[in-house]
Every structure is written in structure tokens, then in C-alpha cells.
Design a protein around this motif. Structure first.
Motif, short mmCIF file in Angstrom:
data_model
loop_
_atom_site.label_atom_id
_atom_site.label_comp_id
_atom_site.label_asym_id
_atom_site.label_seq_id
_atom_site.Cartn_x
_atom_site.Cartn_y
_atom_site.Cartn_z
N PRO A 95 5.20 -10.57 13.37
CA PRO A 95 5.71 -10.22 12.05
C PRO A 95 7.05 -10.93 11.79
N TRP A 96 7.61 -10.66 10.58
CA TRP A 96 8.80 -11.39 10.12
C TRP A 96 9.93 -10.45 9.74
N LEU A 97 11.15 -10.92 9.96
CA LEU A 97 12.33 -10.32 9.34
C LEU A 97 12.49 -11.06 8.02
N ALA A 98 12.55 -10.32 6.90
CA ALA A 98 12.53 -10.97 5.59
C ALA A 98 13.43 -10.26 4.60
N GLY A 99 13.73 -10.95 3.51
CA GLY A 99 14.40 -10.33 2.37
C GLY A 99 15.79 -9.82 2.68
N MET A 100 16.52 -10.51 3.56
CA MET A 100 17.88 -10.07 3.89
C MET A 100 18.81 -10.33 2.70
N PHE A 101 19.55 -9.30 2.32
CA PHE A 101 20.50 -9.44 1.21
C PHE A 101 21.65 -8.47 1.40
N VAL A 102 22.89 -8.97 1.20
CA VAL A 102 24.09 -8.12 1.17
C VAL A 102 24.83 -8.42 -0.13
N GLU A 103 25.27 -7.38 -0.82
CA GLU A 103 25.97 -7.56 -2.10
C GLU A 103 27.18 -8.47 -1.91
N PRO A 104 27.43 -9.38 -2.87
CA PRO A 104 28.50 -10.37 -2.71
C PRO A 104 29.84 -9.77 -2.29
N GLN A 105 30.25 -8.65 -2.90
CA GLN A 105 31.57 -8.09 -2.59
C GLN A 105 31.65 -7.43 -1.22
N THR A 130 7.95 -10.50 19.68
CA THR A 130 8.58 -11.66 19.03
C THR A 130 8.63 -11.46 17.52
N LEU A 131 9.79 -11.75 16.96
CA LEU A 131 9.97 -11.70 15.50
C LEU A 131 10.24 -13.11 14.99
N TRP A 132 9.91 -13.33 13.69
CA TRP A 132 10.09 -14.65 13.07
C TRP A 132 10.86 -14.51 11.77
N LEU A 133 11.54 -15.57 11.38
CA LEU A 133 12.14 -15.63 10.03
C LEU A 133 12.29 -17.09 9.64
N TYR A 134 12.50 -17.33 8.35
CA TYR A 134 12.88 -18.67 7.92
C TYR A 134 14.07 -18.55 6.97
N THR A 135 14.96 -19.55 7.07
CA THR A 135 16.19 -19.47 6.28
C THR A 135 16.75 -20.86 6.00
N ASP A 136 17.38 -20.99 4.84
CA ASP A 136 18.16 -22.21 4.59
C ASP A 136 19.60 -21.82 4.24
N THR A 137 19.96 -20.54 4.46
CA THR A 137 21.31 -20.10 4.09
C THR A 137 22.07 -19.41 5.22
N ALA A 138 21.36 -18.89 6.21
CA ALA A 138 22.04 -17.99 7.14
C ALA A 138 21.71 -18.26 8.60
N GLU A 139 21.39 -19.53 8.91
CA GLU A 139 20.95 -19.86 10.28
C GLU A 139 22.00 -19.44 11.32
N ARG A 140 23.29 -19.64 11.00
CA ARG A 140 24.34 -19.35 11.98
C ARG A 140 24.44 -17.85 12.28
N ILE A 141 24.27 -17.03 11.25
CA ILE A 141 24.35 -15.57 11.46
C ILE A 141 23.24 -15.13 12.42
#
Ligand SMILES: CC(C)(COP(=O)(O)OP(=O)(O)OC[C@H]1O[C@@H](n2cnc3c(N)ncnc32)[C@H](O)[C@@H]1OP(=O)(O)O)[C@@H](O)C(=O)NCCC(=O)NCCS
Length: 170
Positions: A95-105, A130-141
């Protein structure tokens, strides 16, 4: 004069909690709205479609899908999900870890890192190795949280890091 609590200098510890929309269906709407605005609005996906999926997730009796919400002093500030599939091009992985979002402030305070930990814990409880994800914004986190980039995948004409996390019992 600005009260301490409003200028970020208050020493009062904040109460942080992570809940599931399965237990708090009143949070479905805000998580759907965040997700739609961050990931779907620009590509023309209707909000109703995202809301319907979020409502179905909250109503599911299964371990997957699940959506978690991080509350600070009772106020929702971020979300992430455990989901069976997330990337059309890689339906072989689950399965996947998906839809990660934190409010800007609320960013830069480790809330995404806490949400990653919460989704990983849900996966452990479901005996997922095993978990999977894809990202183009948060690879370092994710890398800081123990995830590995296994390859670069093309999605909608853009490169994304495909990452995996091997879970041990804890
Ligand atoms: C990506 C996103 C979820 C990150 O949320 P966040 O809560 O700011 O993330 P964190 O605070 O956990 O981590 C951010 C940084 O703060 C650092 N941090 C961790 N704990 C911290 C703490 N207690 N105090 C301050 N900073 C901290 C992290 O190390 C990280 O630093 P780095 O990336 O420079 O190495 C958020 O920016 C977002 O919602 N973006 C829009 C949607 C998106 O791109 N989602 C990701 C899809 S894969």
C-alpha cells in the motif's frame, strides 16, 4: 500589545493529537478540501469526487484505506492517508502513504514527520512490511524519516521520486 500566544512566543505546550476520520467523520470535509486544493484542483478534478472518496474512506471498516488528521489544540492542521493504490503507473505496488498535507501557517514544526509516523504505525498494526509513496516536493522529509528513493518515475509528464519504507516491528 500583541499577546504572547499570538506572536508564537508562548511557552504553553500545544496539545497535539492524531485521530482517524473513521472516528472523527466531522473532519472529512476539511481533509478533502486540503487534498483537492493541493493535488487535484489544477487538473480540473471536481471537489465532489474527492469528498466522496474521503467519505468512503472514513466509512470503511478496513485498516486500508485510512486517513489521519493532526490536531493542534483541537484544531485540524494536517492530514495523510494509508491507501491501497496511489500511482496509476505502479499498481503492482501496495500500500501507499498518500495525500500528505500540512496547512501553510503550521509548516516547519515537524507535523508532517508526525503524520508519517502515524501512517507507518497504522501499517505496522496491519502487519504491512513495506510502504510506498511518490513525491516531487518532500523527498528530504521522507528521507529523514527513513524512506529510500528507489527510482524516478514519470507521472503526468513530470519526474517523481518513488520511495519505499521497510517497516520493522516496534
Ligand atoms: C510537504 C509538507 C507536508 C511538509 O509539512 P511540514 O509540517 O512543514 O513538514 P515538517 O515540519 O515535518 O518538516 C519540514 C522541515 O521541518 C523540519 N522539522 C522537523 N521537525 C521540526 C520541528 N520540531 N521544528 C521545526 N522544524 C522541524 C524537518 O526536518 C524538515 O526540514 P527539511 O525538509 O528542511 O529537512 C507541507 O509543506 C505541505 O503540505 N506541502 C504541500 C503539499 C505537499 O507537497 N505534500 C507532500 C506530497 S508527497
Amino acid at each position: 500589545m500583541v499577546p504572547l500566544a499570538d506572536c508564537g512566543l508562548s511557552r504553553t505546550p500545544r496539545a497535539i493529537a492524531i485521530v482517524s476520520t473513521a472516528d472523527r467523520p466531522d473532519l472529512v470535509h476539511v481533509t478533502a478540501l486540503w487534498r483537492w486544493e493541493a493535488f487535484y484542483r489544477r487538473s480540473g478534478v471536481p471537489f465532489a469526487q474527492i469528498l466522496e472518496a474521503a467519505t468512503r474512506t472514513a466509512a470503511s471498516a478496513e485498516m486500508i484505506p485510512r486517513t489521519v488528521v493532526l490536531l493542534v489544540d483541537g484544531k485540524p492542521v494536517g492530514t495523510a492517508s494509508l491507501t491501497e493504490h496511489d500511482l496509476q503507473e505502479r499498481r503492482d505496488l501496495t500500500p501507499w502513504l498518500a495525500g500528505m498535507f500540512v496547512e501553510p501557517q503550521a509548516r516547519g514544526r515537524g507535523y508532517a514527520t508526525r503524520l508519517i509516523g502515524a501512517v507507518e504505525q497504522l501499517a505496522r498494526v496491519a502487519s504491512i512490511k513495506t510502504l510506498w509513496l511518490y513525491t516531487d516536493t518532500a523527498e528530504r522529509i521522507y528521507a529523514n524519516a527513513g524512506w529510500w528513493t528507489v527510482e524516478i518515475v514519470q507521472h503526468n509528464g513530470k519526474p517523481f521520486a518513488l520511495m519505499r519504507r521497510d517497516l520493522q516491528k516496534s
